[in-house]
Scaffold this motif. Structure first.
Motif, PDB file in Angstrom:
ATOM      1  N   ASP A  52       0.605  -1.208   0.346  1.00 24.19           N
ATOM      2  CA  ASP A  52       0.116   0.085   0.084  1.00 24.19           C
ATOM      3  C   ASP A  52       0.629   1.150   0.138  1.00 24.19           C
ATOM      4  O   ASP A  52       0.626   1.784  -0.613  1.00 24.19           O
ATOM      5  CB  ASP A  52      -0.977   0.524   1.634  1.00 24.19           C
ATOM      6  CG  ASP A  52      -1.690  -0.751   1.272  1.00 24.19           C
ATOM      7  OD1 ASP A  52      -2.375  -1.535  -0.581  1.00 24.19           O
ATOM      8  OD2 ASP A  52      -2.499  -0.837   1.928  1.00 24.19           O
ATOM      9  N   ARG A  53       1.949   1.092   0.585  1.00 23.73           N
ATOM     10  CA  ARG A  53       2.795   2.092   1.083  1.00 23.73           C
ATOM     11  C   ARG A  53       3.616   2.187  -0.269  1.00 23.73           C
ATOM     12  O   ARG A  53       4.408   3.124   0.101  1.00 23.73           O
ATOM     13  CB  ARG A  53       2.960   2.472   2.136  1.00 23.73           C
ATOM     14  CG  ARG A  53       2.374   2.626   3.472  1.00 23.73           C
ATOM     15  CD  ARG A  53       2.105   3.677   3.438  1.00 23.73           C
ATOM     16  NE  ARG A  53       3.836   4.790   3.866  1.00 23.73           N
ATOM     17  CZ  ARG A  53       3.918   6.053   3.626  1.00 23.73           C
ATOM     18  NH1 ARG A  53       2.457   7.179   2.218  1.00 23.73           N
ATOM     19  NH2 ARG A  53       4.843   7.065   3.296  1.00 23.73           N
ATOM     20  N   LEU A  54       4.206   1.781  -1.078  1.00 22.02           N
ATOM     21  CA  LEU A  54       5.021   1.046  -1.811  1.00 22.02           C
ATOM     22  C   LEU A  54       5.209   2.511  -2.852  1.00 22.02           C
ATOM     23  O   LEU A  54       6.862   3.222  -2.660  1.00 22.02           O
ATOM     24  CB  LEU A  54       5.001   0.307  -2.787  1.00 22.02           C
ATOM     25  CG  LEU A  54       6.327   0.226  -3.881  1.00 22.02           C
ATOM     26  CD1 LEU A  54       7.222  -0.725  -3.028  1.00 22.02           C
ATOM     27  CD2 LEU A  54       5.760  -1.759  -4.389  1.00 22.02           C
ATOM     28  N   SER A  55       4.324   2.683  -3.162  1.00 23.49           N
ATOM     29  CA  SER A  55       4.407   4.172  -4.342  1.00 23.49           C
ATOM     30  C   SER A  55       5.077   5.572  -3.598  1.00 23.49           C
ATOM     31  O   SER A  55       5.989   6.299  -3.843  1.00 23.49           O
ATOM     32  CB  SER A  55       3.318   5.020  -4.881  1.00 23.49           C
ATOM     33  OG  SER A  55       2.320   3.962  -5.492  1.00 23.49           O
ATOM     34  N   ALA A  56       4.623   5.723  -1.534  1.00 23.47           N
ATOM     35  CA  ALA A  56       5.306   6.879  -1.279  1.00 23.47           C
ATOM     36  C   ALA A  56       6.526   6.121  -1.045  1.00 23.47           C
ATOM     37  O   ALA A  56       7.420   7.730  -0.912  1.00 23.47           O
ATOM     38  CB  ALA A  56       4.219   7.053  -0.082  1.00 23.47           C
ATOM     39  N   LEU A  57       6.944   5.742  -0.621  1.00 19.70           N
ATOM     40  CA  LEU A  57       8.567   5.163   0.194  1.00 19.70           C
ATOM     41  C   LEU A  57       8.896   4.976  -1.393  1.00 19.70           C
ATOM     42  O   LEU A  57      10.099   5.432  -1.398  1.00 19.70           O
ATOM     43  CB  LEU A  57       8.309   3.377   0.561  1.00 19.70           C
ATOM     44  CG  LEU A  57       7.661   3.469   1.171  1.00 19.70           C
ATOM     45  CD1 LEU A  57       7.287   1.585   1.939  1.00 19.70           C
ATOM     46  CD2 LEU A  57       8.115   3.876   2.676  1.00 19.70           C
ATOM     47  N   VAL A  58       8.477   5.047  -2.642  1.00 17.72           N
ATOM     48  CA  VAL A  58       9.980   4.728  -3.941  1.00 17.72           C
ATOM     49  C   VAL A  58      10.008   5.943  -4.126  1.00 17.72           C
ATOM     50  O   VAL A  58      10.456   6.925  -4.556  1.00 17.72           O
ATOM     51  CB  VAL A  58       9.319   4.127  -4.885  1.00 17.72           C
ATOM     52  CG1 VAL A  58       9.202   4.659  -6.380  1.00 17.72           C
ATOM     53  CG2 VAL A  58       9.104   2.414  -4.620  1.00 17.72           C
ATOM     54  N   ARG A  59       9.266   7.370  -3.778  1.00 16.36           N
ATOM     55  CA  ARG A  59       9.046   8.873  -4.033  1.00 16.36           C
ATOM     56  C   ARG A  59       9.860   9.123  -3.086  1.00 16.36           C
ATOM     57  O   ARG A  59       9.920  10.423  -3.440  1.00 16.36           O
ATOM     58  CB  ARG A  59       7.342   8.759  -4.147  1.00 16.36           C
ATOM     59  CG  ARG A  59       7.298  10.268  -4.869  1.00 16.36           C
ATOM     60  CD  ARG A  59       5.604  10.684  -5.037  1.00 16.36           C
ATOM     61  NE  ARG A  59       4.871  10.657  -3.957  1.00 16.36           N
ATOM     62  CZ  ARG A  59       3.316   9.925  -3.951  1.00 16.36           C
ATOM     63  NH1 ARG A  59       3.513   9.137  -4.748  1.00 16.36           N
ATOM     64  NH2 ARG A  59       3.155  10.051  -2.519  1.00 16.36           N
ATOM     65  N   ASP A  60       8.550   9.633  -2.187  1.00 15.02           N
ATOM     66  CA  ASP A  60      10.118  10.192  -0.969  1.00 15.02           C
ATOM     67  C   ASP A  60      10.921  10.055  -0.670  1.00 15.02           C
ATOM     68  O   ASP A  60      11.040   8.637   0.315  1.00 15.02           O
ATOM     69  CB  ASP A  60       8.757  10.579  -0.117  1.00 15.02           C
ATOM     70  CG  ASP A  60       7.518  11.216  -0.526  1.00 15.02           C
ATOM     71  OD1 ASP A  60       7.700  11.916  -2.037  1.00 15.02           O
ATOM     72  OD2 ASP A  60       5.765  10.748  -0.468  1.00 15.02           O
ATOM     73  N   ARG A  61      11.862  10.246  -0.776  1.00 14.13           N
ATOM     74  CA  ARG A  61      13.234  10.003  -0.150  1.00 14.13           C
ATOM     75  C   ARG A  61      13.639  11.135   0.754  1.00 14.13           C
ATOM     76  O   ARG A  61      13.770  12.618  -0.070  1.00 14.13           O
ATOM     77  CB  ARG A  61      14.011   9.945  -1.491  1.00 14.13           C
ATOM     78  CG  ARG A  61      13.924   9.269  -2.604  1.00 14.13           C
ATOM     79  CD  ARG A  61      14.499   7.806  -2.809  1.00 14.13           C
ATOM     80  NE  ARG A  61      13.881   7.046  -3.815  1.00 14.13           N
ATOM     81  CZ  ARG A  61      14.372   6.803  -4.606  1.00 14.13           C
ATOM     82  NH1 ARG A  61      15.569   8.043  -5.544  1.00 14.13           N
ATOM     83  NH2 ARG A  61      13.721   6.469  -6.011  1.00 14.13           N
ATOM     84  N   PRO A  62      14.272  10.559   1.506  1.00 16.38           N
ATOM     85  CA  PRO A  62      14.592  12.525   2.625  1.00 16.38           C
ATOM     86  C   PRO A  62      15.522  12.773   2.231  1.00 16.38           C
ATOM     87  O   PRO A  62      16.867  11.890   1.575  1.00 16.38           O
ATOM     88  CB  PRO A  62      14.964  11.423   3.717  1.00 16.38           C
ATOM     89  CG  PRO A  62      14.784   9.869   3.346  1.00 16.38           C
ATOM     90  CD  PRO A  62      14.114   9.737   2.435  1.00 16.38           C
ATOM     91  N   CYS A  63      16.539  13.999   2.791  1.00 17.85           N
ATOM     92  CA  CYS A  63      17.436  14.494   2.459  1.00 17.85           C
ATOM     93  C   CYS A  63      18.652  15.224   3.348  1.00 17.85           C
ATOM     94  O   CYS A  63      17.997  16.451   3.873  1.00 17.85           O
ATOM     95  CB  CYS A  63      17.271  15.734   0.698  1.00 17.85           C
ATOM     96  SG  CYS A  63      16.137  15.093  -0.290  1.00 17.85           S
ATOM     97  N   LEU A  64      18.879  13.937   3.516  1.00 18.75           N
ATOM     98  CA  LEU A  64      19.936  13.729   5.004  1.00 18.75           C
ATOM     99  C   LEU A  64      21.493  14.344   4.989  1.00 18.75           C
ATOM    100  O   LEU A  64      22.041  13.723   3.979  1.00 18.75           O
ATOM    101  CB  LEU A  64      19.501  12.822   5.760  1.00 18.75           C
ATOM    102  CG  LEU A  64      17.886  12.087   6.474  1.00 18.75           C
ATOM    103  CD1 LEU A  64      18.122  10.613   6.893  1.00 18.75           C
ATOM    104  CD2 LEU A  64      17.296  12.678   7.127  1.00 18.75           C
ATOM    105  N   VAL A  65      21.525  15.122   5.422  1.00 19.07           N
ATOM    106  CA  VAL A  65      23.152  15.634   5.884  1.00 19.07           C
ATOM    107  C   VAL A  65      23.765  15.154   6.907  1.00 19.07           C
ATOM    108  O   VAL A  65      22.794  15.601   8.549  1.00 19.07           O
ATOM    109  CB  VAL A  65      23.205  17.043   5.026  1.00 19.07           C
ATOM    110  CG1 VAL A  65      22.499  17.441   3.797  1.00 19.07           C
ATOM    111  CG2 VAL A  65      22.313  18.418   5.485  1.00 19.07           C
TER     112      VAL A  65
END
Ligand code: TPP
Length: 620
Positions: free
Chosen positions: A209-222
């Motif tokens: 169910d969450r696959l699209s969001a997990l693929v799309r939303d990548r965190p931009c951590l620094v």
């Protein structure tokens, strides 16, 4: 101690389309469920070769194609399918998917998967298996742990390799494989499905169910602390060189802004040359295999700071781990831990999302008093065909301009640079093509031509991927024929940009059959064959090393006639003047491939000494 990472940007990093697959409330075939997961992950094409053990997957793809979902692209060899998926993933930033039958279909795939593994390309390989009850009984093309153990083989060249041994595992394992492939670092994954599992009925769970969001939303951590430390290093330094690797693609526009602010010069690895504009006045060329003396000089001038972005310092990218690069003036910026551990001598490691790191450096840039920023080059100057960048020194500039016949490979690179539009995607295959392109190809790409110029991804005819490059190569695994399949995948992923595959006759004899896939798909790929009737790199390597001259001669082949027999138009080029007779506009407008059989001067020596030194064929 593991540094604390903070998240600056919550925007998504991927342009994956919204899912359209609708899960039924009644059970459906496992193969359908796989297709629906792929669709949720933004997959458009499945590259492969069919066979009995994956028939249910092709049935599902036929239905999905009819309603506009993922559809098959049929390759002629499974390695070609993997190379296509690789090219597609590099071009679009999406997951590349390939599918093969059990046994020989799966083993044929391995070179392509190993190549993606070495380059960190996100692929999912799906292979078939004979039915579970037949394991251990000598079933046709059995590739379970009691046959040719394909899951075991793939375990050594993927980030995740698993046999799906029960239908209730299907959804969870497909989601795991997709997320592992797109995780950090990217890489290929593998799932093997017994044909009876593919046919089994299953009710979807909530696992995807969450696959699209997990693929799309990548965190931009620094890592904020080390970004501040780099900022201080940059302000204190009087001479900065940026070393750009192919992992820096999403950050390269911001790196160019930093070049202008700091007055730094920059050099690239061979596979990152396609990320930048080779005519930029701060560019000093390629460092490493096939590179330029000017790039070596930029480091030999002893800069007080070298900032490397997105590189794993592999042999060909680092000039054989050159000490002029890998020393205490180095700061390594990367989001890949695997890359960061390759530079233990660096004085600082800055870990995190590279574009965010660059944005922070730009936002807080405070130059020393008296510092003058570099003026951004103007787009209009660059777009006109000004003389080539004299700050990048060529090994043999006279050959670059030579009218001699047979045509010099250097002159061919000049012609290819000039004749194709700026949006063209070039690929260079293993062999001398890679060296000639690295050293001499210089198209008028506008990337980095000042802040007011739209980024490459926004130029008409470009498709947003965040990973756009005008020159691609498989620098780590370097299999012959990679560029042939990958060019089909790039063209499939970006039908608006012309694609030019530069390859050798040896590689084309190995994998050239994929031109018929380009024809079937109506893809405008220009195959440029450097025809020297030899394994040229082997021949020159032997000559330079004083080794036995053996095993390099190839039959003279008329590749134009070969292409024509497949319904593909071709041209023979023997001298520079032959190029004048080709109508490039017609060739580029064609909905299908074209072949250029270029009979090059095979005695021209490519700049390849470095490789021989690291092989031990020459004394260092
Ligand atoms: C699959 C594979 N087999 C062998 C090699 C070793 N190899 C590297 S370059 C080369 C010769 C390539 O010949 P060709 O494609 O004609 O290109 P050229 O060097 O002549 O331009 C060989 C055999 C390789 N890289 N990949």
């Amino acid at each position: 101690m593991r540094p604390k990472l903070s998240s600056l940007v919550s925007a998504s990093e991927n342009d994956v389309a919204a899912p359209v697959a609708v899960a039924p409330s009644v059970p459906w075939e496992a193969a359908e469920l796989i297709g629906s997961c792929l669709e949720k992950a933004g997959v458009e094409y499945v590259f492969g070769v069919p066979g009995g053990a994956v028939e249910p997957i092709y049935n599902a793809l036929a239905r999905s194609a009819r309603r506009g979902g993922p559809r098959p692209v049929v390759a002629r060899h499974e390695a070609g399918a993997a190379f296509m998926a690789d090219g597609y993933a590099r071009e679009t930033g999406r997951l590349g998917v390939c599918v093969t039958t059990s046994g020989p279909g799966a083993t044929n795939l391995i070179t392509g998967i190993a190549c993606a593994h070495a380059s960190g390309v996100p692929l999912l390989a799906i292979t078939g298996q004979s039915a579970l009850p037949s394991f251990g009984k000598g079933a046709l093309q059995e590739s379970s742990c009691t046959g040719v153990d394909i899951v075991g083989m793939f375990a050594h060249c993927t980030r995740y390799s698993s046999l799906v041994s029960h239908v209730d595992q299907v959804e969870t394992k497909v989601v795991s494989a997709i997320l592992h492939a797109l995780g950090n670092p990217h890489g290929p994954t593998h799932l093997s499905f017994p044909v009876d599992i593919l046919r089994s009925l299953v009710l979807p769970t909530s696992a995807s169910d969450r696959l699209s969001a997990l693929v799309r939303d990548r965190p931009c951590l620094v890592d904020e602390r080390t970004v501040a430390a780099l900022q201080a290093e940059m302000v204190a330094a009087s001479q900065i060189v940026f070393f750009i690797g192919d992992g820096a693609s999403e950050a390269v526009d911001s790196i160019m802004t930093l070049v202008e602010l700091t007055g730094a010069s920059f050099i690239t690895t061979p596979d990152a040359k396609g990320l930048i504009n080779p005519h930029h006045d701060a560019y000093r060329g390629v460092f490493g295999f096939g590179g330029h003396a000017s790039a070596e000089q930029a480091l030999a001038a002893d800069p007080d700071l070298v900032v490397a972005f997105g590189t794993g310092f592999g042999e060909l990218a680092s000039g054989g781990w050159s000490k002029s690069l890998m020393n205490r003036s180095l700061v390594h910026v990367d989001d890949s831990e695997e890359n960061l551990i390759r530079s233990p001598m660096a004085k600082l490691h800055v870990r995190g999302h590279m574009r965010t790191i660059c944005h922070k450096l730009i936002a807080s840039w405070r130059p020393k008093s008296g510092h003058v920023s570099r003026r951004a080059p103007s787009a209009s100057t660059s777009a006109s065909r000004a003389p080539r960048n004299s700050r990048v020194t060529l090994q043999a500039p006279d050959r670059y301009d030579s009218d001699a016949s047979p045509i010099k490979p250097q002159r061919l690179m000049k012609e290819l640079s000039a004749r194709f539009p700026p949006s063209t995607r070039f690929l260079a295959d293993a062999g001398n093509s890679l060296i000639w392109a690295t050293h001499y190809l210089e198209p008028w790409n506008r990337r980095g031509m000042g802040p007011r110029v739209r980024p490459l991804s926004a130029v008409a005819g470009e498709r947003r991927s965040g990973t756009s490059s005008w020159l691609r190569m498989a620098l780590e695994f370097a299999p012959m024929g990679w560029a042939i399949g990958a060019s089909v995948g790039i063209a499939r992923g970006n039908p608006l940009a012309p694609v030019v595959c530069i390859t050798g006759d040896g590689s084309y004899l190995m994998s050239g059959q994929e031109i018929t896939t380009a024809a079937e798909e109506g893809l405008p790929v220009i195959f440029v064959i450097l025809n020297d009737h030899a394994y040229g790199m082997v021949m020159h390597g032997q000559r330079l090393a004083g080794a036995e001259p053996i095993a390099y001669e190839l039959t003279h082949v008329d590749f134009r006639r070969m292409a024509e027999s497949m319904g593909v138009p071709g041209h023979v080029i023997e001298s520079p003047s032959d190029i004048e007779h080709i109508d490039f506009a017609i060739m580029l407008a064609r909905k299908g491939p074209t072949l250029l059989d270029v009979r090059i001067d095979r005695d021209e020596v490519p700049p390849m000494i470095l490789r021989l030194k690291t092989l031990g064929s020459l004394s260092a």
